[in-house]
Design a protein around this motif. Sequence first.
Motif, PDB file in Angstrom:
ATOM      1  N   GLY A 156       0.791  -1.242   0.131  1.00 65.05           N
ATOM      2  CA  GLY A 156       0.051  -0.033  -0.106  1.00 65.05           C
ATOM      3  C   GLY A 156       0.754   1.172   0.038  1.00 65.05           C
ATOM      4  N   GLN A 157       2.008   0.996   0.562  1.00 68.80           N
ATOM      5  CA  GLN A 157       2.918   2.132   0.537  1.00 68.80           C
ATOM      6  C   GLN A 157       4.006   2.413  -0.784  1.00 68.80           C
ATOM      7  OE1 GLN A 157       2.526   4.762   2.123  1.00 68.80           O
ATOM      8  NE2 GLN A 157       2.099   4.376   4.239  1.00 68.80           N
ATOM      9  N   ALA A 158       3.926   0.969  -1.280  1.00 69.56           N
ATOM     10  CA  ALA A 158       5.078   1.064  -2.264  1.00 69.56           C
ATOM     11  C   ALA A 158       4.497   1.329  -3.757  1.00 69.56           C
ATOM     12  CB  ALA A 158       5.571  -0.229  -2.293  1.00 69.56           C
ATOM     13  N   THR A 159       3.428   0.846  -3.937  1.00 69.41           N
ATOM     14  CA  THR A 159       2.687   0.820  -5.063  1.00 69.41           C
ATOM     15  C   THR A 159       1.218   0.976  -4.810  1.00 69.41           C
ATOM     16  OG1 THR A 159       2.247   0.050  -7.359  1.00 69.41           O
ATOM     17  CG2 THR A 159       2.770  -1.624  -5.723  1.00 69.41           C
ATOM     18  N   GLY A 160       0.318   2.071  -5.207  1.00 74.04           N
ATOM     19  CA  GLY A 160      -1.215   2.021  -4.810  1.00 74.04           C
ATOM     20  C   GLY A 160      -1.679   0.661  -4.907  1.00 74.04           C
ATOM     21  N   CYS A 161      -1.729   0.140  -6.049  1.00 74.36           N
ATOM     22  CA  CYS A 161      -2.447  -1.138  -6.265  1.00 74.36           C
ATOM     23  C   CYS A 161      -1.913  -1.707  -7.578  1.00 74.36           C
ATOM     24  CB  CYS A 161      -3.910  -0.922  -6.207  1.00 74.36           C
ATOM     25  SG  CYS A 161      -4.470  -0.215  -7.743  1.00 74.36           S
ATOM     26  N   PRO A 162      -2.238  -2.910  -7.932  1.00 75.53           N
ATOM     27  CA  PRO A 162      -1.782  -3.768  -8.992  1.00 75.53           C
ATOM     28  C   PRO A 162      -2.755  -2.869 -10.262  1.00 75.53           C
ATOM     29  CG  PRO A 162      -2.361  -5.497  -7.641  1.00 75.53           C
ATOM     30  CD  PRO A 162      -2.643  -3.889  -6.952  1.00 75.53           C
ATOM     31  N   ASN A 163      -2.287  -3.186 -11.356  1.00 76.66           N
ATOM     32  CA  ASN A 163      -3.020  -2.469 -12.393  1.00 76.66           C
ATOM     33  C   ASN A 163      -4.427  -3.075 -12.563  1.00 76.66           C
ATOM     34  OD1 ASN A 163      -4.283  -2.801 -15.421  1.00 76.66           O
ATOM     35  ND2 ASN A 163      -2.475  -1.416 -15.667  1.00 76.66           N
ATOM     36  N   SER A 164      -5.372  -1.986 -12.440  1.00 78.77           N
ATOM     37  CA  SER A 164      -6.842  -2.562 -12.318  1.00 78.77           C
ATOM     38  C   SER A 164      -7.452  -3.435 -13.624  1.00 78.77           C
ATOM     39  CB  SER A 164      -7.823  -1.562 -12.181  1.00 78.77           C
ATOM     40  OG  SER A 164      -7.668  -0.492 -13.283  1.00 78.77           O
ATOM     41  N   ILE A 165      -7.026  -2.977 -14.755  1.00 80.16           N
ATOM     42  CA  ILE A 165      -7.523  -3.800 -16.049  1.00 80.16           C
ATOM     43  C   ILE A 165      -7.038  -5.246 -15.875  1.00 80.16           C
ATOM     44  CG2 ILE A 165      -7.647  -3.786 -18.508  1.00 80.16           C
ATOM     45  CD1 ILE A 165      -8.457  -0.964 -17.050  1.00 80.16           C
ATOM     46  N   ALA A 166      -5.553  -5.453 -15.645  1.00 78.27           N
ATOM     47  CA  ALA A 166      -4.938  -6.551 -15.707  1.00 78.27           C
ATOM     48  C   ALA A 166      -5.504  -7.404 -14.531  1.00 78.27           C
ATOM     49  CB  ALA A 166      -3.340  -6.338 -15.361  1.00 78.27           C
ATOM     50  N   GLN A 167      -5.785  -7.147 -13.479  1.00 72.48           N
ATOM     51  CA  GLN A 167      -6.677  -7.586 -12.352  1.00 72.48           C
ATOM     52  C   GLN A 167      -8.127  -8.378 -13.130  1.00 72.48           C
ATOM     53  OE1 GLN A 167      -6.416  -6.687  -7.914  1.00 72.48           O
ATOM     54  NE2 GLN A 167      -5.847  -4.816  -8.821  1.00 72.48           N
ATOM     55  N   PHE A 168      -8.556  -7.321 -13.688  1.00 70.89           N
ATOM     56  CA  PHE A 168     -10.060  -7.963 -14.237  1.00 70.89           C
ATOM     57  C   PHE A 168      -9.732  -9.097 -15.007  1.00 70.89           C
ATOM     58  CE2 PHE A 168     -11.717  -4.402 -11.811  1.00 70.89           C
ATOM     59  CZ  PHE A 168     -12.817  -4.854 -11.565  1.00 70.89           C
ATOM     60  N   ALA A 169      -8.656  -8.927 -16.065  1.00 66.99           N
ATOM     61  CA  ALA A 169      -8.343  -9.725 -16.885  1.00 66.99           C
ATOM     62  C   ALA A 169      -8.059 -11.052 -16.357  1.00 66.99           C
ATOM     63  CB  ALA A 169      -7.326  -9.346 -17.926  1.00 66.99           C
ATOM     64  N   SER A 170      -7.258 -10.893 -15.329  1.00 72.20           N
ATOM     65  CA  SER A 170      -6.657 -12.136 -14.712  1.00 72.20           C
ATOM     66  C   SER A 170      -7.650 -12.906 -13.887  1.00 72.20           C
ATOM     67  CB  SER A 170      -5.457 -11.846 -13.614  1.00 72.20           C
ATOM     68  OG  SER A 170      -4.437 -11.200 -14.069  1.00 72.20           O
ATOM     69  N   GLU A 171      -8.840 -12.332 -13.470  1.00 73.54           N
ATOM     70  CA  GLU A 171      -9.740 -12.914 -12.918  1.00 73.54           C
ATOM     71  C   GLU A 171     -10.306 -13.740 -13.900  1.00 73.54           C
ATOM     72  OE1 GLU A 171     -12.184 -10.193 -10.965  1.00 73.54           O
ATOM     73  OE2 GLU A 171     -13.914 -11.593 -11.107  1.00 73.54           O
ATOM     74  N   VAL A 172     -10.676 -13.384 -15.237  1.00 76.05           N
ATOM     75  CA  VAL A 172     -11.368 -13.997 -16.471  1.00 76.05           C
ATOM     76  C   VAL A 172     -10.593 -15.241 -16.636  1.00 76.05           C
ATOM     77  CG1 VAL A 172     -11.936 -14.044 -18.921  1.00 76.05           C
ATOM     78  CG2 VAL A 172     -12.506 -11.833 -17.330  1.00 76.05           C
ATOM     79  N   ALA A 173      -9.142 -15.010 -16.708  1.00 71.03           N
ATOM     80  CA  ALA A 173      -7.935 -16.179 -16.979  1.00 71.03           C
ATOM     81  C   ALA A 173      -8.410 -17.219 -16.078  1.00 71.03           C
ATOM     82  CB  ALA A 173      -6.880 -15.513 -17.091  1.00 71.03           C
ATOM     83  N   LEU A 174      -8.442 -16.749 -14.853  1.00 70.93           N
ATOM     84  CA  LEU A 174      -8.349 -18.015 -13.880  1.00 70.93           C
ATOM     85  C   LEU A 174      -9.910 -18.877 -13.781  1.00 70.93           C
ATOM     86  CD1 LEU A 174      -6.282 -16.283 -10.906  1.00 70.93           C
ATOM     87  CD2 LEU A 174      -5.733 -18.293 -12.289  1.00 70.93           C
ATOM     88  N   ARG A 175     -10.887 -17.953 -14.201  1.00 75.03           N
ATOM     89  CA  ARG A 175     -12.169 -18.489 -13.975  1.00 75.03           C
ATOM     90  C   ARG A 175     -12.751 -19.256 -15.474  1.00 75.03           C
ATOM     91  NH1 ARG A 175     -14.342 -17.336  -9.513  1.00 75.03           N
ATOM     92  NH2 ARG A 175     -14.206 -15.566  -8.653  1.00 75.03           N
ATOM     93  N   GLU A 176     -12.130 -19.073 -16.354  1.00 71.92           N
ATOM     94  CA  GLU A 176     -12.629 -19.906 -17.755  1.00 71.92           C
ATOM     95  C   GLU A 176     -11.648 -20.798 -18.091  1.00 71.92           C
ATOM     96  OE1 GLU A 176     -14.214 -17.215 -20.752  1.00 71.92           O
ATOM     97  OE2 GLU A 176     -15.052 -15.756 -19.267  1.00 71.92           O
ATOM     98  N   ASP A 177     -12.022 -21.493 -18.759  1.00 72.30           N
ATOM     99  CA  ASP A 177     -11.224 -22.713 -19.440  1.00 72.30           C
ATOM    100  C   ASP A 177     -10.184 -22.180 -20.191  1.00 72.30           C
ATOM    101  OD1 ASP A 177     -10.413 -25.298 -20.002  1.00 72.30           O
ATOM    102  OD2 ASP A 177     -11.643 -25.368 -21.682  1.00 72.30           O
TER     103      ASP A 177
END
Length: 395
Positions: free
Chosen positions: A262-283
């Motif tokens: 939280g002090q080093a980098t606000g957060c991971p990239n928001s778009i890449a997080q959403f894409a990763s979620e799709v990656a992990l959920r789908e076949d």
Amino acid sequence: MSFTKRINALQPSATMAVMEAATRLHEQGVDIISFGAGEPDFDTPDYIISGAKKALAEGHTRYTAASGTKSLKQSIVDKLKRENGLDYQTNQIVVSNGGKHSLFNIMMTLFDEGDEVIILSPYWVTYPEVVKLSGADQVYVETSEKDGFQISREQLLQKVSKKTKGIIVNTPSNPSGGVLNRESLKAIVDVATGNDLWLISDECYEALVYDGEHLSLAGFEGAYEKTVTVQTMSKVYAMTGWRIGYTASTAELASAMGKFQGQATGCPNSIAQFASEVALREDHAELSNWRTQFIERRNYMVQSLNEMPGVKCLLPEGAFYVFPKISGLFGKKVGDVEIKNDMDLTKYLLDEAHITVVPGAAFGAPEHVRLSYATSMDAIKTGLRRFADAVAKLN
Ligand code: GLU
């Protein structure tokens, strides 16, 4: 200009340097073939790209929680249960800007000056450096090719001292491609639990095991509480540039690492997080095709390398690297060039064959060089022909 002792002591990443050199030469019009890059040549699958487009269209363009979105954490928890048989809650997950960043969080949170951290050698180039940045000392335990890069309790115990705080484990291994078997992992867990050590288990090539099986360290009896599992979207989903990695650990450690992040980098990239979620959920339908291609490339490379005089290459069981022993070429010459070590060979192959490899010294194994087979079969065939021709010129 003067910089900190910290930055002066830091080694540049040899793998990044080789990749950058190949790109530079390519831009200058040199017909270079790169065996340096540890990144899949496959494109990120379409369903993941669509996930990113959807995230953009829906306006997911703002900061997220520092340690990652709740929904991505939930899909990671589900993945760890489904694929690794591990039970976690979302408060035990920290999502970061790539596996390297996850490792940095871990070291900065767990280790202090005066501590010692055990690194199994050969090792990925980044481990010693992130340990160094934490202030802790790096202690190497050699594994050998003749034992298939496995490790015993005795080997580890020889290097454990009162100062030892953790062990970094990487299976399948970058650079050797070795896969630690159940016996080795059990030995590591025994030593860790018997000496109250943290286990940092980098499993980023877990789905790329071609012989044998991948076992998650956290699943071993007694290991769960002391293990931080490190994962990345980069290798298995061909998402290197998206920069998403994550850790699974105790909730207490996750919270401490989240505070640091939280002090080093606000957060991971928001778009890449959403894409990763799709990656992990789908076949991930492409994965089995990719694995088939990796196996073909690996087999071809190992066979071709073993046909070269002075080169010996084991068949690696996982990841996408071959790690031939090239010390049989040391002392050979052509014209003014003498191959005295792995660096000389790397330079000779670049100048003579226009191919890039990574010198083994960067991984603590100067009798070897590393070649990635995350590149097309055509490139592999041409590159290895050039490698063989260059070797044939040496006397
Ligand atoms: N992990 C890959 C490699 O070893 C990518 C480069 C890096 O991050 O070091 O080649």
